[in-house]
Design a protein around this motif. Structure first.
Motif, PDB file in Angstrom:
ATOM      1  N   ASN A 218       0.808  -1.212   0.000  1.00 14.84           N
ATOM      2  CA  ASN A 218       0.000   0.000   0.000  1.00 14.84           C
ATOM      3  C   ASN A 218       0.846   1.270   0.000  1.00 14.84           C
ATOM      4  O   ASN A 218       1.927   1.306   0.611  1.00 14.84           O
ATOM      5  N   TYR A 219       0.341   2.292  -0.664  1.00  9.84           N
ATOM      6  CA  TYR A 219       0.849   3.653  -0.469  1.00  9.84           C
ATOM      7  C   TYR A 219       0.043   4.258   0.664  1.00  9.84           C
ATOM      8  O   TYR A 219      -1.187   4.184   0.679  1.00  9.84           O
ATOM      9  N   PHE A 220       0.720   4.823   1.650  1.00 12.63           N
ATOM     10  CA  PHE A 220       0.029   5.373   2.817  1.00 12.63           C
ATOM     11  C   PHE A 220       0.679   6.686   3.240  1.00 12.63           C
ATOM     12  O   PHE A 220       1.906   6.776   3.261  1.00 12.63           O
ATOM     13  N   PRO A 221      -0.121   7.738   3.544  1.00 18.83           N
ATOM     14  CA  PRO A 221      -1.583   7.736   3.701  1.00 18.83           C
ATOM     15  C   PRO A 221      -2.305   7.542   2.372  1.00 18.83           C
ATOM     16  O   PRO A 221      -1.802   7.920   1.316  1.00 18.83           O
ATOM     17  N   THR A 222      -3.467   6.956   2.458  1.00 22.64           N
ATOM     18  CA  THR A 222      -4.200   6.559   1.272  1.00 22.64           C
ATOM     19  C   THR A 222      -5.452   7.399   1.066  1.00 22.64           C
ATOM     20  O   THR A 222      -6.035   7.903   2.028  1.00 22.64           O
ATOM     21  N   LYS A 223      -5.855   7.515  -0.188  1.00 26.72           N
ATOM     22  CA  LYS A 223      -7.124   8.166  -0.507  1.00 26.72           C
ATOM     23  C   LYS A 223      -8.278   7.179  -0.463  1.00 26.72           C
ATOM     24  O   LYS A 223      -9.438   7.562  -0.593  1.00 26.72           O
ATOM     25  N   ASN A 224      -7.934   5.891  -0.284  1.00 22.93           N
ATOM     26  CA  ASN A 224      -8.946   4.829  -0.285  1.00 22.93           C
ATOM     27  C   ASN A 224      -8.861   4.015   1.009  1.00 22.93           C
ATOM     28  O   ASN A 224      -8.402   2.867   0.997  1.00 22.93           O
ATOM     29  N   PRO A 225      -9.273   4.583   2.143  1.00 13.78           N
ATOM     30  CA  PRO A 225      -9.098   3.895   3.426  1.00 13.78           C
ATOM     31  C   PRO A 225      -9.897   2.605   3.569  1.00 13.78           C
ATOM     32  O   PRO A 225      -9.596   1.787   4.434  1.00 13.78           O
ATOM     33  N   TYR A 226     -10.908   2.401   2.707  1.00 12.89           N
ATOM     34  CA  TYR A 226     -11.705   1.179   2.784  1.00 12.89           C
ATOM     35  C   TYR A 226     -11.300   0.151   1.734  1.00 12.89           C
ATOM     36  O   TYR A 226     -12.027  -0.816   1.482  1.00 12.89           O
TER      37      TYR A 226
END
Length: 254
Positions: A218-226
């Motif tokens: 994952n790339y984090f912080p993410t725009k897709n938290p779900y």
């Protein structure tokens, strides 16, 4: 000229498909591993052997990976990794505490409360007392729905009701938990407008993150938290394959 173009396209594909560009941004690289059962010996894909798991934990410790709880994602740093175990099997309670303590690691266990109340097939599950007795230094509890039904086949209202039951039971049992959801079977609605409706329901319930499978870093912080991805660690994975999965996720070539 053509072979060079093919090589460049292959490199481009690998860099973006396997998210290798995240090596340039190590603080934004979040690995989430998915496990289920742990047994002394196994030939099942959803079960890792005790020896296999210890080798993997030893490797993570040796390479200075930093395990995190979902509740600690505001402190993300280099080599951040989350270890997750699904369903609440009794063998998790028997084997994980000593291994996590030995290698100074943490793990999140996703609990489907109906499995704890009524059992699941012929598997031995943890009880609520077992869950309460897990060392909070090494264990985080999170949500795996109540009835463990495929969310793609449920209405938004049924999904919300099921999650409320999941949380209510944990509250009544005085079990602290993070509002992070693991989708049953890794499934969730992917088409609009159902997807947006379900995600809106998650927000109303205060759910911070949800994890699918995806088998990618994952790339984090993410725009897709779900839609956070987990990498599936299988019982037949060699240590070499485990190491490669930490880099590539799922790579069909190995």
């Amino acid at each position: 000229m053509i072979p060079l173009l093919i090589l460049l396209l292959l490199i481009f594909f690998c860099v973006f498909h396997f998210r290798l560009y995240l090596f340039a941004f190590p603080k934004n690289r979040l690995i989430i591993l998915m496990y289920h059962q742990v047994k002394k010996e196994t030939h099942e894909n959803l079960t890792v052997s005790l020896k296999q798991l210890e080798q993997q934990f030893e490797y993570l410790n040796k390479k200075k990976y930093k395990t995190r709880f979902f509740s600690e994602l505001n402190t993300l740093g280099k080599k951040s990794i989350i270890l997750t175990f699904d369903d609440g099997y009794k063998n998790n309670f028997e084997y994980l505490p000593s291994l996590l303590e030995k290698y100074n690691l943490k793990a999140t266990i996703f609990i489907p409360t109906k499995f704890i109340q009524e059992g699941y097939k012929n598997y031995e599950m943890m009880g609520f007392e077992d869950i309460r007795n897990l060392d909070k230094k090494h264990f985080e509890i999170a949500l795996h729905s109540h009835a463990h039904e495929n969310f793609r086949h449920l209405s938004t209202e049924c999904i919300a009701s099921d999650l409320k039951t999941n949380m209510l039971i944990l509250d009544n049992e005085k079990i602290p938990y993070s509002k992070v959801l693991c989708y049953p079977y890794g499934k969730y609605p992917k088409k609009s407008p159902k997807k947006e409706e379900v995600f809106s329901a998650f927000e109303s319930l205060g759910i911070d993150f949800a994890v699918r499978i995806g088998n990618k870093v994952n790339y984090f912080p993410t725009k897709n938290p779900y839609e956070l991805c987990r990498i599936d660690i299988k019982g037949k994975d060699s240590l070499r394959k485990f190491k490669l999965k930490l880099i590539f996720g799922r790579l069909k070539l190995f």
